[in-house]
Motif scaffolding. Structure first.
Motif, short mmCIF file in Angstrom:
data_model
loop_
_atom_site.label_atom_id
_atom_site.label_comp_id
_atom_site.label_asym_id
_atom_site.label_seq_id
_atom_site.Cartn_x
_atom_site.Cartn_y
_atom_site.Cartn_z
N ASP A 10 0.85 -1.18 0.00
CA ASP A 10 0.00 0.00 0.00
C ASP A 10 0.89 1.23 0.00
O ASP A 10 2.10 1.15 0.23
CB ASP A 10 -0.91 0.00 1.23
N SER A 11 0.26 2.38 -0.21
CA SER A 11 0.99 3.64 -0.19
C SER A 11 1.40 4.05 1.22
O SER A 11 1.94 5.13 1.41
CB SER A 11 0.12 4.75 -0.80
N GLY A 12 1.14 3.21 2.19
CA GLY A 12 1.52 3.50 3.57
C GLY A 12 0.91 2.50 4.52
O GLY A 12 0.81 1.31 4.21
N VAL A 147 -5.12 11.07 4.21
CA VAL A 147 -4.04 10.08 4.22
C VAL A 147 -2.79 10.61 4.92
O VAL A 147 -2.21 9.91 5.77
CB VAL A 147 -3.72 9.58 2.80
N PRO A 148 -2.32 11.83 4.61
CA PRO A 148 -1.13 12.31 5.31
C PRO A 148 -1.30 12.35 6.83
O PRO A 148 -0.35 12.03 7.57
CB PRO A 148 -0.94 13.73 4.74
N LEU A 149 -2.48 12.72 7.32
CA LEU A 149 -2.71 12.75 8.77
C LEU A 149 -2.70 11.34 9.36
O LEU A 149 -2.14 11.12 10.45
CB LEU A 149 -4.04 13.44 9.07
N ILE A 150 -3.30 10.39 8.66
CA ILE A 150 -3.28 9.00 9.14
C ILE A 150 -1.85 8.47 9.13
O ILE A 150 -1.43 7.76 10.06
CB ILE A 150 -4.21 8.11 8.28
N GLU A 151 -1.08 8.83 8.10
CA GLU A 151 0.32 8.41 8.02
C GLU A 151 1.15 8.98 9.18
O GLU A 151 2.18 8.43 9.54
CB GLU A 151 0.94 8.85 6.69
N GLN A 152 0.70 10.08 9.76
CA GLN A 152 1.38 10.65 10.92
C GLN A 152 0.83 10.10 12.23
O GLN A 152 1.27 10.51 13.31
CB GLN A 152 1.23 12.17 10.90
N GLY A 153 -0.13 9.18 12.14
CA GLY A 153 -0.72 8.60 13.34
C GLY A 153 -1.76 9.49 13.99
O GLY A 153 -2.19 9.22 15.11
N LYS A 154 -2.23 10.52 13.28
CA LYS A 154 -3.19 11.48 13.86
C LYS A 154 -4.62 11.07 13.52
O LYS A 154 -5.40 11.86 12.98
CB LYS A 154 -2.89 12.88 13.34
N VAL A 155 -4.97 9.85 13.89
CA VAL A 155 -6.28 9.31 13.51
C VAL A 155 -7.41 9.98 14.28
O VAL A 155 -8.53 10.09 13.77
CB VAL A 155 -6.29 7.78 13.73
N THR A 184 -7.89 2.42 1.56
CA THR A 184 -7.66 1.48 2.66
C THR A 184 -7.21 2.16 3.95
O THR A 184 -7.21 1.54 5.01
CB THR A 184 -6.62 0.40 2.25
N HIS A 185 -6.83 3.43 3.87
CA HIS A 185 -6.55 4.18 5.10
C HIS A 185 -7.84 4.49 5.87
O HIS A 185 -7.82 4.61 7.10
CB HIS A 185 -5.85 5.50 4.78
N TYR A 186 -8.93 4.65 5.15
CA TYR A 186 -10.14 5.20 5.75
C TYR A 186 -10.84 4.31 6.78
O TYR A 186 -11.55 4.85 7.65
CB TYR A 186 -11.14 5.61 4.66
N PRO A 187 -10.74 2.97 6.72
CA PRO A 187 -11.38 2.18 7.78
C PRO A 187 -10.93 2.56 9.20
O PRO A 187 -11.67 2.35 10.16
CB PRO A 187 -10.98 0.73 7.43
#
Length: 262
Positions: A10-12, A147-155, A184-187
């Motif tokens: 995946d992209s992350g 996506v960038p926020l999820i990649e930073q763990g800022k869910v 796939t980040h969005y779940p």
């Protein structure tokens, strides 16, 4: 071959939501997961760039001996999986927004799709939508910035909540009764979404369907792992290992999280 791992990229970190479904359905399978966080998000890139990144990830997984590759990224699937299937012998399982089940079950005949720019702009998305959503109003929204926020763990951050509210509110005003998650980040945002959505709106993502398809293909090929012991899972990231570790941490899992140069 049966002990060879299932490869996932995946992209992350988002594709770990798909990995979870695969592991839940196929607990004995070994897996190798690539988080290409350095190049996230794919949804903002050109089709050519997405294809080159998908080829790169595929070849890394093939070098690791993977018997099947799951493209756990909607953008990579919609832009690159046709090429991958034509040019590599290994089976591929892709993921795309679950418009068909949403369209079939919708009572209001109005369905929302939250996805990346790369997915919504792809020819595969448009053909799927055209084939399965006749008579349905499909309201598309690009999840820019999620996506960038999820990649930073800022869910669970204030920023992500504000973005989500801005994307979801217009869909609710139009009367959607299904929200399709096209990334796939969005779940990982489902807890937040459930707080925003009325009980009349159902959320659909594609992870479980991908797991079933993975099992089906391995069964057809005769490559399901026959050893009845827990699989081992290798996770690689070319981004922040702590973020990936946070998404896969599980005390009962045989796994490793390592820095990857890919």
């Amino acid at each position: 071959m049966s002990d060879s791992p299932v490869g996932i990229f995946d992209s992350g970190v988002g594709g770990t939501s798909v990995w979870r479904e695969i592991h839940k359905l196929l607990p004995y399978e070994n897996t190798v997961y690539l988080a290409d966080s350095k190049n996230a998000p794919y949804g903002e890139k050109s089709e050519h760039e997405i294809l080159q990144l998908s080829i790169k990830n595929t070849e890394v997984l093939l070098r690791k001996g993977c018997k099947l590759i799951v493209v756990a990224c909607n953008t990579a699937t919609t832009n690159a999986i046709g090429y991958l299937r034509q040019n590599y012998d290994v089976p591929f399982v892709g993921i795309e927004p679950a418009i068909k089940p949403a369209a079939l079950q919708s009572r209001s005949k109005i369905v929302g799709v939250l996805a990346t720019k790369g997915t919504l702009a792809s020819s595969l998305f448009h053909s799927t939508s055209g084939n399965h959503a006749r008579g349905i109003t499909v309201i598309e929204r690009e999840g820019t910035g999620l996506v960038p926020l999820i990649e930073q763990g800022k869910v669970d951050s204030k920023e992500i909540k504000e973005l989500l509210e801005g994307y979801i509110r217009p869909m609710l005003e139009k009367g959607i009764d299904y929200l399709v998650l096209g990334c796939t980040h969005y779940p990982y945002l489902i807890p937040l979404l459930k707080d925003m959505l009325p009980g009349t709106v159902q959320i659909i993502d594609s992870g479980e369907a991908v797991a079933r398809q993975t099992k089906s293909i391995l069964g057809e090929k005769g490559t399901l792992r026959t050893t009845r012991s827990s699989g081992h899972h290798e996770f690689y990231s070319n981004g922040d290992l702590k973020v990936l570790e946070g998404f896969v941490r599980n005390d009962g899992l045989h796994y490793s999280v390592e820095k990857g140069d890919f």
